[in-house]
Scaffold this active site. Structure first.
Site, PDB file in Angstrom:
ATOM      1  N   ASP A   1     -10.893 -11.411  -7.653  1.00 47.96           N
ATOM      2  CA  ASP A   1     -10.257 -12.734  -7.732  1.00 47.96           C
ATOM      3  C   ASP A   1     -10.859 -13.540  -8.883  1.00 47.96           C
ATOM      4  O   ASP A   1     -10.131 -14.119  -9.709  1.00 47.96           O
ATOM      5  CB  ASP A   1     -10.463 -13.508  -6.423  1.00 47.96           C
TER       6      ASP A   1
ATOM      7  N   HIS B   1       0.810  -1.211   0.000  1.00 50.14           N
ATOM      8  CA  HIS B   1       0.000   0.000   0.000  1.00 50.14           C
ATOM      9  C   HIS B   1       0.846   1.264   0.000  1.00 50.14           C
ATOM     10  O   HIS B   1       0.387   2.307  -0.467  1.00 50.14           O
ATOM     11  CB  HIS B   1      -0.957  -0.016   1.188  1.00 50.14           C
TER      12      HIS B   1
END
Length: 350
Positions: free
Chosen positions: A291, A101
């Site tokens: 996903d 991040h």
């Protein structure tokens, strides 16, 4: 006596001459996080002060870091402390997420540093920690702040990336070809704007992944390989809005119990993420829209040789996944960074 007095005078003159010079030389894994056990951290560091709970206090402590290259010897020793931290708190997923991040805000279309974002240590500041995508990462900062306090001659930018790569390796993943020497930003005004990181459930998952990762200069293969890091960790609905409060795989920890993992062994780095996402056979395992897109989107499904599918290939061939993942992770960790020395350095050389 006269000779001694003369020598002393010469030394004083030399010190006065050198003083001005001396004064001048001073100074994505875009994982919904788990909440690691914090209680034993202070015992493993070199008696650092206990961190207060408020993120604003952490920010103030961090603001004093100098924007200089890291000391290689301190980085190597810090790596051993990180390994001990991982052994005692099982915090692999959140440390991976911390490094990702910090780096994942990079924008290849902006040339100036630090405006372009990336791996520059800005995530230590309260302003960025409060971004929605960073929910829970204050816990990661509290875990590694004692290590930063113990080794003041390393930058936050390097420490975040060192922790992330070490977590992958200690969980059984590939060795990441890392380099170091990242310079830190110096204040919260240099933090990137919110909205740079991936969303778990966008209306068009594949398009969203490309929009975010292409902005960083990453390609489809790297998107799929990096997604494989979801083999580690859990999603907690109170932070990300995704996942179950607990499952048979997470109700007893290790670490703080709860959340929903992508794989049964969510502290082991392997290719099981791709196997589980493909099969979708276990309702206790998480499958985010982003996903599922890895197996459903036509462009993700065709590699450059038009014969293999990235995700299919990784499900069958762990060695291929490890190779591509290590390269992609190293590339991500360097995004946007300003290095000193300019070429960076490898810990293998020290």
């Amino acid at each position: 006596m006269a000779e001694r007095l003369a020598a002393a005078a010469t030394l004083r003159a030399a010190a006065i001459t050198a003083a001005p010079s001396a004064r001048r030389t001073g100074r994505a894994f875009f994982l919904p996080s788990s909440s690691p056990a914090l209680a034993r951290v202070a015992l493993r560091a070199a008696a650092p002060p206990r961190l207060p709970q408020r993120a604003t206090t952490v920010r103030c402590m961090a603001a004093s870091a100098t924007a200089t290259a890291s000391d290689p010897a301190q980085l190597k020793t810090a790596r051993e402390d990180i390994k001990e931290l991982l052994r005692t708190t099982h915090c692999h997923p959140i440390l991976v997420r911390l490094g990702w991040h910090d780096a994942g805000t990079y924008d290849k279309n902006i040339k100036e540093w630090p405006q372009r974002g990336g791996a520059n240590g800005s995530l230590r500041f309260d302003a960025e920690l409060k971004h929605g995508a960073n929910a829970g990462l204050i816990n990661a900062l509290k875990l590694i702040q004692p290590i930063k306090d113990k080794y003041p001659s390393i930058t936050f930018a390097d420490l975040f990336q060192l922790a992330s790569a070490t977590a992958i390796e200690e969980a059984g993943g590939p060795k990441i070809p890392m380099k170091y020497g990242r310079v830190d930003v110096t204040g919260p005004e240099q933090c990137p704007p919110e909205g740079k990181l991936p969303d778990a459930g966008p209306s068009s998952p594949a398009d969203h992944l490309r929009e975010v990762f292409y902005r960083m200069g990453l390609d489809d293969k790297e998107i799929v390989a990096l997604s494989g890091a979801h083999t580690l960790g859990r999603s907690r609905p109170e932070r990300s809005g995704w996942g179950k409060p607990e499952t048979k795989y997470t109700k007893n920890g290790p670490g703080a119990p709860g959340g929903q993992s992508w794989t049964p062994e969510w502290l082991k780095f392997d290719n099981s993420y791709f196997k589980e996402i493909k099969e979708k056979r276990d309702q206790d395992l998480l499958v985010l829209p982003t996903d599922a897109a890895l197996f459903e989107d036509p462009a993700f499904k065709v590699t450059s040789d038009t014969q293999n599918v990235y995700a299919e290939k990784y499900a069958k061939d762990q060695d291929a996944f490890f190779k591509d993942y290590a390269e992609a992770h190293a590339k991500l960790s360097n995004l946007g960074a300003e290095f000193s020395p300019p070429q960076g350095f490898s810990l293998d050389d020290y």
